[in-house]
Design a protein around this motif. Structure first.
Motif, PDB file in Angstrom:
ATOM      1  N   GLY A 228     -20.336 -29.524  20.609  1.00 32.90           N
ATOM      2  CA  GLY A 228     -20.780 -30.850  20.233  1.00 32.90           C
ATOM      3  C   GLY A 228     -21.442 -30.854  18.869  1.00 32.90           C
ATOM      4  N   PRO A 229     -22.334 -31.814  18.624  1.00 28.81           N
ATOM      5  CA  PRO A 229     -22.980 -31.907  17.313  1.00 28.81           C
ATOM      6  C   PRO A 229     -23.752 -30.647  16.918  1.00 28.81           C
ATOM      7  N   VAL A 230     -24.201 -29.857  17.892  1.00 26.26           N
ATOM      8  CA  VAL A 230     -24.938 -28.635  17.541  1.00 26.26           C
ATOM      9  C   VAL A 230     -24.003 -27.644  16.851  1.00 26.26           C
ATOM     10  N   LEU A 231     -22.784 -27.529  17.369  1.00 20.87           N
ATOM     11  CA  LEU A 231     -21.810 -26.612  16.763  1.00 20.87           C
ATOM     12  C   LEU A 231     -21.260 -27.203  15.464  1.00 20.87           C
ATOM     13  N   GLU A 237     -15.488 -26.720  12.734  1.00 21.32           N
ATOM     14  CA  GLU A 237     -14.723 -27.926  13.050  1.00 21.32           C
ATOM     15  C   GLU A 237     -14.085 -27.748  14.418  1.00 21.32           C
ATOM     16  N   TRP A 238     -14.805 -28.010  15.476  1.00 17.76           N
ATOM     17  CA  TRP A 238     -14.297 -27.808  16.833  1.00 17.76           C
ATOM     18  C   TRP A 238     -14.650 -29.033  17.655  1.00 17.76           C
ATOM     19  N   ASP A 239     -13.634 -29.810  17.937  1.00 13.89           N
ATOM     20  CA  ASP A 239     -13.810 -31.017  18.743  1.00 13.89           C
ATOM     21  C   ASP A 239     -12.644 -31.028  19.714  1.00 13.89           C
ATOM     22  N   LEU A 240     -12.941 -31.051  21.003  1.00  8.40           N
ATOM     23  CA  LEU A 240     -11.861 -30.951  21.989  1.00  8.40           C
ATOM     24  C   LEU A 240     -10.883 -32.106  21.870  1.00  8.40           C
ATOM     25  N   ARG A 241     -11.337 -33.236  21.336  1.00  4.54           N
ATOM     26  CA  ARG A 241     -10.423 -34.372  21.196  1.00  4.54           C
ATOM     27  C   ARG A 241      -9.324 -34.050  20.191  1.00  4.54           C
ATOM     28  N   LYS A 242      -9.633 -33.140  19.226  1.00  6.58           N
ATOM     29  CA  LYS A 242      -8.620 -32.725  18.254  1.00  6.58           C
ATOM     30  C   LYS A 242      -8.026 -31.380  18.609  1.00  6.58           C
ATOM     31  N   ALA A 243      -8.874 -30.450  19.091  1.00 12.47           N
ATOM     32  CA  ALA A 243      -8.422 -29.067  19.282  1.00 12.47           C
ATOM     33  C   ALA A 243      -7.439 -28.956  20.435  1.00 12.47           C
ATOM     34  N   GLN A 244      -7.717 -29.619  21.536  1.00 12.86           N
ATOM     35  CA  GLN A 244      -6.758 -29.628  22.646  1.00 12.86           C
ATOM     36  C   GLN A 244      -6.713 -31.040  23.197  1.00 12.86           C
ATOM     37  N   PRO A 245      -5.979 -31.933  22.507  1.00 17.15           N
ATOM     38  CA  PRO A 245      -6.085 -33.369  22.817  1.00 17.15           C
ATOM     39  C   PRO A 245      -5.759 -33.661  24.268  1.00 17.15           C
ATOM     40  N   ASN A 255     -11.759 -38.722  12.221  1.00 23.01           N
ATOM     41  CA  ASN A 255     -12.132 -37.447  11.607  1.00 23.01           C
ATOM     42  C   ASN A 255     -13.112 -36.710  12.508  1.00 23.01           C
ATOM     43  N   VAL A 256     -13.104 -35.385  12.388  1.00 20.21           N
ATOM     44  CA  VAL A 256     -14.128 -34.580  13.040  1.00 20.21           C
ATOM     45  C   VAL A 256     -15.256 -34.398  12.030  1.00 20.21           C
ATOM     46  N   CYS A 257     -16.467 -34.845  12.390  1.00 17.94           N
ATOM     47  CA  CYS A 257     -17.580 -34.784  11.448  1.00 17.94           C
ATOM     48  C   CYS A 257     -18.234 -33.409  11.526  1.00 17.94           C
ATOM     49  N   VAL A 258     -18.485 -32.808  10.380  1.00 18.94           N
ATOM     50  CA  VAL A 258     -19.181 -31.523  10.352  1.00 18.94           C
ATOM     51  C   VAL A 258     -20.359 -31.622   9.382  1.00 18.94           C
ATOM     52  N   GLY A 259     -21.281 -30.687   9.526  1.00 20.52           N
ATOM     53  CA  GLY A 259     -22.425 -30.653   8.635  1.00 20.52           C
ATOM     54  C   GLY A 259     -22.006 -30.216   7.238  1.00 20.52           C
ATOM     55  N   SER A 260     -22.842 -30.544   6.256  1.00 19.90           N
ATOM     56  CA  SER A 260     -22.487 -30.200   4.882  1.00 19.90           C
ATOM     57  C   SER A 260     -23.734 -29.759   4.136  1.00 19.90           C
ATOM     58  N   ASN A 261     -23.538 -29.334   2.905  1.00 18.67           N
ATOM     59  CA  ASN A 261     -24.661 -28.907   2.079  1.00 18.67           C
ATOM     60  C   ASN A 261     -25.233 -30.051   1.251  1.00 18.67           C
ATOM     61  N   GLU A 262     -24.848 -31.269   1.605  1.00 16.57           N
ATOM     62  CA  GLU A 262     -25.149 -32.438   0.763  1.00 16.57           C
ATOM     63  C   GLU A 262     -26.651 -32.589   0.516  1.00 16.57           C
TER      64      GLU A 262
END
Lengths: 382, 158, 178
Positions: A228-231, A237-245, A255-262
């Motif tokens: 989830g958001p922790v990972l 970039e691991w979201d079950l909705r995309k990884a194993q739909p 899109n799968v949202c991931v953290g960034s260095n922004e």
């Protein structure tokens, strides 16, 4: 005036380590979690979580109840996102019994699951803001959450624990004005999110308190099986909705949202929260597409089996909950009750990483790190 | 990689320890391995190129009435394949090596299996109860469990 | 009849109200109940919703206190397990008299859905501490919870403070000198 840095020489100061008890009754532990922490001055040197203060014997109950009766107990696992909870279990039983649910049911399930994801993230961001001392976003987000809950209540009859996804279909059809209400909710959610982005996420005080606090590196997150958001906050970039739909998620564009260095560092508390804020927007996009594609006619109860009695076998079925991967390992012996139903509780797994990431921070930051993981004790203890 | 290929790979490496392949008409296939070798097998599955199971999704204890067991659900985030390992344990004094040093997440899962079934994991750093109180009697999820009458003077049954 | 209602009396143009001190005290106590901010399970989420903007619990004079020593009443909002029951007894004993208990939801009332096979669930909080108001529901709707608060206020309004003190003084259970 120029700022002067004065150096003092205190020599070596030894202090005794202190053991402190936080919880189970504590305003910031998000329920009945007890943390035993070891401090050196203000610095946290060790954290030992003690859980089980809400252990409600879920798995024992599943062995005593028939399959349809299990669903209300599953609601009470992660009671903030009940719609999402029911889905993996129902999906697993349907897979075992080889039931293909109608198109319309799939679309309604997607819409409700995404609406509940928004409601969950609203609570997560609101309470995290409260941990950091911001009370106003809490009021704003809870005001909007009431709209979502009203729609749920209108549909299923309950505000919190719905018992709405049944094996083979849904308990009821949606109300007539469902599409307009859902679109209206999205509009309000977007407006408030914009406000919260400025009020909370971009707030200088909030940024100073959460950036570079509780950094969770990606390899540690994977080793601890976070999800989830922790990972995703750690940049994986691991979201079950995309990884194993599953279901019909391969039909939507998101899109799968991931953290960034922004603003912060990848994997810190701020990043975990910005992932939640961005995911709300993605959920809005999915709902919009689903409402546009959804068939208008169709019976949501036509595929109900006469008897819910899966054949002998076992299955692990998982879905992407707001908090991460929720899975059910179902062992059936051919009877009308599960032989064993083991849940993969998201919060339980995510909470295990807490001792790893809060060593070396201040004790005030510990509360923030705990808030950024977003746990629900009903799911941790079951 | 398909489950069958992973099984063949594993069978080649550990001909003695890999016991059985259970493929069912409905649901997931699984592989039964020797409980004593579970640490070596898991380490191989994680480190071997081409397999790289870096994500332990779930570790569950089981009570099959005539025997105990543990089930490991593994993912690989890189290759997106899954694999299920099972072990069977005797009814008396069930114990097997811990995989906590391979996947840290196993720590709490193994404690839970101990709490609920009384399965002991060797080399585990902190093998104590996790959900029930530390002075609880019995292992609740065993099929023959009989609940306590009172706990610290408070009556439990209805 | 509540104390405040007498203000509407047309004969009170001078602003003088005749009444018992007890009524005044009870009126004040009922309208400033401070509760222990303490959540257990699912009901705590509904309780949070009651606190937030839509239902606004504070208009009833209920203010959250983080410490049991400052609280007038405690809300048992959710399932009580055996592990937690001991902590709740400690919290209850730390509260100062007069103190009240509001049991929210089926789990706290009777064990709720976990009554049958729940080997680790306390079947009703009234097995360990006395309860004043029960709110049914799983979870109760916010409206039901607010009704429970009003019930509690009514109960406080009708309490006989002085009779009780006199009775206790007679039995020499407490020393009354103020």
């Amino acid at each position: 005036m120029e700022r002067k840095f004065i150096e003092y020489d205190f020599g070596r100061v030894d202090s005794e380590r202190m053991r402190l008890n936080v919880g189970p009754q504590h305003p910031s532990t998000h329920g009945v979690l007890r943390l035993e922490i070891e401090l050196e001055g203000e610095i946290v040197t060790d954290v030992i979580p003690h859980i089980g203060y809400l252990h409600r014997c879920f798995e024992k109950y599943c062995e005593q109840m028939q399959y349809p009766q299990v669903i209300p107990y599953i609601d009470r696992l992660d009671y903030i996102a009940s719609m999402n909870n029911e889905w993996p279990f129902v999906m697993g039983v349907e897979k075992m019994m080889n039931i293909q649910v109608p198109e319309r049911v799939e679309y309604i399930r997607v819409i409700f699951a995404e609406l509940n994801r928004i409601a969950n993230h609203q609570i997560a961001v609101a309470t995290f803001g409260m941990d950091a001392g911001a009370f106003t976003p809490f009021l704003y987000l809870f005001r909007d959450r009431e709209m979502i809950l009203n729609l749920f209540e209108h549909t299923s009859g309950a505000r919190l624990l719905y018992n709405y996804f049944w094996v083979g279909g849904l308990a009821h059809d949606v109300p007539p004005n469902f599409k307009d209400t859902a679109l209206n909710i999205i509009k309000t959610v977007r407006a408030t999110n914009e406000e919260v982005m400025r009020l909370l996420m971009g707030n200088k005080i909030f940024v100073e308190r959460t950036v570079k606090v509780g950094i969770l590196p990606a390899d540690v997150a994977i080793n601890f099986a976070c999800s989830g958001p922790v990972l995703r906050g750690s940049g994986v970039e691991w979201d079950l909705r995309k990884a194993q739909p599953y279901s019909i998620y391969d039909r939507f564009d998101f899109n799968v949202c991931v953290g960034s260095n922004e603003i912060g560092v990848i994997g810190d508390s701020w990043n975990r929260n910005i992932v939640r804020m961005n995911e709300m927007e993605q959920s809005c996009r999915i709902i919009e597409q689903a409402i546009a594609q959804m068939p208008n006619e169709g019976d949501v109860r036509e595929k109900f089996p006469k008897k819910v009695r899966p054949p002998k076998g076992e299955i692990y079925c998982s879905a992407e909950n707001p908090k991460g991967e929720l899975g059910f390992y179902l062992v059936a012996d051919g009877g009308n009750k599960p032989f064993r139903l083991k849940s993969r509780p998201t919060s339980f797994v995510n909470l295990a990483v807490l001792p790893e990431i809060c060593k070396g921070y201040m004790v005030a930051d510990l509360i923030l790190i705990l808030g950024s993981i977003d746990i629900v004790l009903g799911e941790v203890d079951r | 990689m398909l489950v069958q290929e992973i099984y063949d790979n594993l069978k080649e490496k550990f001909p003695e320890a890999v016991l059985e392949f259970i493929g069912t008409a409905t649901g997931d296939p699984s592989t039964v391995v020797d409980a004593g070798q579970i640490y070596n097998i898991c380490k191989y599955l994680r480190d071997q190129d081409g397999l790289e199971f870096d994500y332990l999704a779930l570790l569950s204890g089981m009570d099959y009435k005539d025997k105990f067991g543990t089930v490991y659900h593994l993912y690989s985030l890189k290759y997106k394949h899954r694999f299920v390992i099972k072990t069977y344990l005797p009814k008396e004094d069930p114990s097997l090596p811990s995989v906590e040093r391979i996947w840290k997440t196993a720590n709490w899962h193994e404690r839970e299996a101990y709490d609920m079934f009384g399965i002991k994991f060797e080399n585990h750093p902190n093998m104590i109860r996790i959900l029930c109180p530390y002075d609880w009697e019995g292992y609740p999820l065993r099929k023959d469990y009989v609940g306590q009458e009172t706990y610290h003077g408070v009556r439990i049954p209805v | 009849m509540g104390f405040l209602n007498r203000l509407d009396d047309p004969f009170n143009a001078e602003g003088i109200i005749l009444g018992k001190v007890e009524d005044l005290l009870n009126w004040g106590r009922a309208r400033s109940d401070w509760y222990l901010s303490f959540g257990l399970a699912c009901c705590a989420i509904e309780f949070m919703a009651v606190n937030a903007s839509h239902f606004d619990l504070m208009r009833f004079g209920c203010i959250p206190r983080p410490s049991p020593r400052q609280a007038d009443f405690i809300i048992i909002s959710g399932t009580v397990t055996m592990k937690m029951a001991e902590r709740i007894i400690t919290l209850y004993e730390q509260m100062a008299e007069p103190k009240y208990v509001l049991s929210m939801g089926s789990c706290a009332n009777s064990g709720g859905p976990y009554w049958e096979h729940g080997y680790h669930v306390l079947k009703g909080i009234d097995r360990v501490i006395p309860v004043d108001v029960y709110v049914p529901g799983c979870p109760p709707k916010p409206e039901a919870f607010l009704d429970g608060i009003v019930k509690l206020q009514k109960k406080i309004n009708q309490q006989a403070i002085f009779k009780k003190r006199a009775k206790l003084a007679e039995e020499e259970k407490i020393i009354v000198n103020d």
